[in-house]
Design a protein around this motif. Structure first.
Motif, PDB file in Angstrom:
ATOM      1  N   ASN A  74      49.059  50.629  36.997  1.00 21.09           N
ATOM      2  CA  ASN A  74      48.455  49.295  36.962  1.00 21.09           C
ATOM      3  C   ASN A  74      48.134  48.936  35.517  1.00 21.09           C
ATOM      4  N   GLU A  75      47.952  47.640  35.260  1.00 18.00           N
ATOM      5  CA  GLU A  75      47.732  47.164  33.896  1.00 18.00           C
ATOM      6  C   GLU A  75      47.053  45.797  33.953  1.00 18.00           C
ATOM      7  N   LYS A  76      46.214  45.522  32.952  1.00 14.05           N
ATOM      8  CA  LYS A  76      45.653  44.180  32.799  1.00 14.05           C
ATOM      9  C   LYS A  76      46.701  43.302  32.121  1.00 14.05           C
TER      10      LYS A  76
ATOM     11  N   LEU B 206      44.823  38.351  35.017  1.00 16.41           N
ATOM     12  CA  LEU B 206      44.550  39.286  36.100  1.00 16.41           C
ATOM     13  C   LEU B 206      43.742  40.466  35.576  1.00 16.41           C
ATOM     14  N   ALA B 207      42.758  40.880  36.358  1.00 17.82           N
ATOM     15  CA  ALA B 207      42.007  42.069  35.994  1.00 17.82           C
ATOM     16  C   ALA B 207      42.867  43.311  36.169  1.00 17.82           C
ATOM     17  N   LYS B 208      43.793  43.234  37.107  1.00 17.66           N
ATOM     18  CA  LYS B 208      44.653  44.382  37.362  1.00 17.66           C
ATOM     19  C   LYS B 208      45.901  43.922  38.109  1.00 17.66           C
ATOM     20  N   PHE B 209      47.052  44.440  37.676  1.00 15.05           N
ATOM     21  CA  PHE B 209      48.295  44.241  38.404  1.00 15.05           C
ATOM     22  C   PHE B 209      49.050  45.562  38.424  1.00 15.05           C
ATOM     23  N   GLY B 210      49.630  45.889  39.557  1.00 11.26           N
ATOM     24  CA  GLY B 210      50.380  47.134  39.648  1.00 11.26           C
ATOM     25  C   GLY B 210      50.919  47.339  41.045  1.00 11.26           C
TER      26      GLY B 210
ATOM     27  N   ALA C 251      47.543  42.492  43.060  1.00 12.95           N
ATOM     28  CA  ALA C 251      46.941  41.796  41.920  1.00 12.95           C
ATOM     29  C   ALA C 251      45.462  41.589  42.202  1.00 12.95           C
ATOM     30  N   GLU C 252      44.635  41.728  41.158  1.00 10.92           N
ATOM     31  CA  GLU C 252      43.198  41.511  41.255  1.00 10.92           C
ATOM     32  C   GLU C 252      42.745  40.606  40.116  1.00 10.92           C
ATOM     33  N   ALA C 253      41.727  39.833  40.371  1.00 16.63           N
ATOM     34  CA  ALA C 253      41.119  38.979  39.346  1.00 16.63           C
ATOM     35  C   ALA C 253      39.637  38.845  39.659  1.00 16.63           C
ATOM     36  N   PRO C 254      38.788  38.596  38.641  1.00 20.07           N
ATOM     37  CA  PRO C 254      37.356  38.465  38.876  1.00 20.07           C
ATOM     38  C   PRO C 254      37.059  37.365  39.896  1.00 20.07           C
ATOM     39  N   GLY C 255      36.264  37.696  40.898  1.00 15.02           N
ATOM     40  CA  GLY C 255      35.864  36.715  41.901  1.00 15.02           C
ATOM     41  C   GLY C 255      36.932  36.381  42.921  1.00 15.02           C
ATOM     42  N   VAL C 256      38.077  37.079  42.874  1.00 13.20           N
ATOM     43  CA  VAL C 256      39.181  36.804  43.801  1.00 13.20           C
ATOM     44  C   VAL C 256      39.528  38.095  44.538  1.00 13.20           C
ATOM     45  N   SER C 257      39.723  38.002  45.832  1.00 14.98           N
ATOM     46  CA  SER C 257      40.078  39.182  46.605  1.00 14.98           C
ATOM     47  C   SER C 257      41.458  39.688  46.203  1.00 14.98           C
ATOM     48  N   THR C 258      41.693  40.976  46.414  1.00 18.69           N
ATOM     49  CA  THR C 258      42.982  41.582  46.055  1.00 18.69           C
ATOM     50  C   THR C 258      44.088  41.035  46.944  1.00 18.69           C
ATOM     51  N   GLU C 259      45.176  40.663  46.330  1.00 16.00           N
ATOM     52  CA  GLU C 259      46.351  40.211  47.072  1.00 16.00           C
ATOM     53  C   GLU C 259      47.423  41.302  47.017  1.00 16.00           C
TER      54      GLU C 259
END
Length: 220
Positions: free
Chosen positions: A107-109, A113-117, A150-158
């Motif tokens: 995973n990587e910022k 996105l706070a995280k994608f992987g 994918a993750e982002a602040p205030g957004v649920s993981t997709e």
């Protein structure tokens, strides 16, 4: 008397010549021909097998939105299991089918996105190899699937299923009739996919990975 001696000498000379001719003309026995004996294979790769594997994975993708594009390069450790079936032909060619299921920490910022992987990954592949007794060199290719997220602040993981193809090569080496080790490299291409959901409009393009794995298996 002189004639007798001359006649005797002539007889002796003729006898000696005949004896010498017999010695020269006598055929000599030839060495027997021994055909080379092929060493038979003592190990067969035919049968079912299961195993565990671990290694490292390098991945790359381009995250694209309507306003920007970012490269994301990341890597992580991978662990999983595999299983399949081999059939060895009389000419030592080995045909097989194999499936595997792995978990990795890639995973990587990137972008906003706070995280994608991707974490879970699997494949179903054909295998073609050649057996050198208890060593098997093989190539493999087939279908691959991974769970991208994918993750982002205030957004649920997709989560999104990424489908693609995978190709590679490896070496299996049998230590005993039932236990073998493995070293394998594979390249996987998941193509391009929309992340969807809360990240609609963001696309993961040219999503590829390279892996080097080592494992141990049991042949039944």
């Amino acid at each position: 008397m002189k004639k007798i001696l001359l006649a005797s000498a002539a007889v002796v000379a003729m006898s000696s010549s005949a004896f010498a001719a017999d010695v020269v003309m006598q055929p000599q026995p030839s060495e027997p021909y021994i055909a080379p004996v092929a060493t038979p294979q003592t190990f067969s790769w035919s049968g079912w097998y299961l195993g565990a594997t671990a290694g490292y994975d390098w991945a790359h993708t381009k995250l694209q939105s309507s306003t920007q594009m970012n490269d994301a390069d990341y890597g992580g450790f991978k662990i999983g299991g595999f299983g399949g079936y081999n059939y060895q032909l009389d000419n030592n060619v080995v045909l097989g089918v194999e499936g595997e299921f792995d978990y990795n920490t890639d995973n990587e910022k990137a972008m906003n996105l706070a995280k994608f992987g991707y974490d879970w990954e699997g494949s179903v592949r054909g295998r073609v190899g050649y057996a050198f007794d208890n060593a098997l060199l093989y190539g493999t290719a087939g279908w691959a699937i991974a769970n991208g997220y994918a993750e982002a602040p205030g957004v649920s993981t997709e989560n999104q299923a990424f489908n693609g193809y995978t190709v590679g090569a490896g070496l299996d080496y049998a230590f005993t009739n039932n236990v073998f080790g493995r070293l394998e490299y594979r390249y996987t291409d998941f193509g391009s996919h929309d992340l969807g959901g809360a990240f609609d409009g963001i696309k993961a393009k040219d999503f590829t990975s390279n892996r080097v794995m080592a494992g141990v298996g049991v042949k039944f």
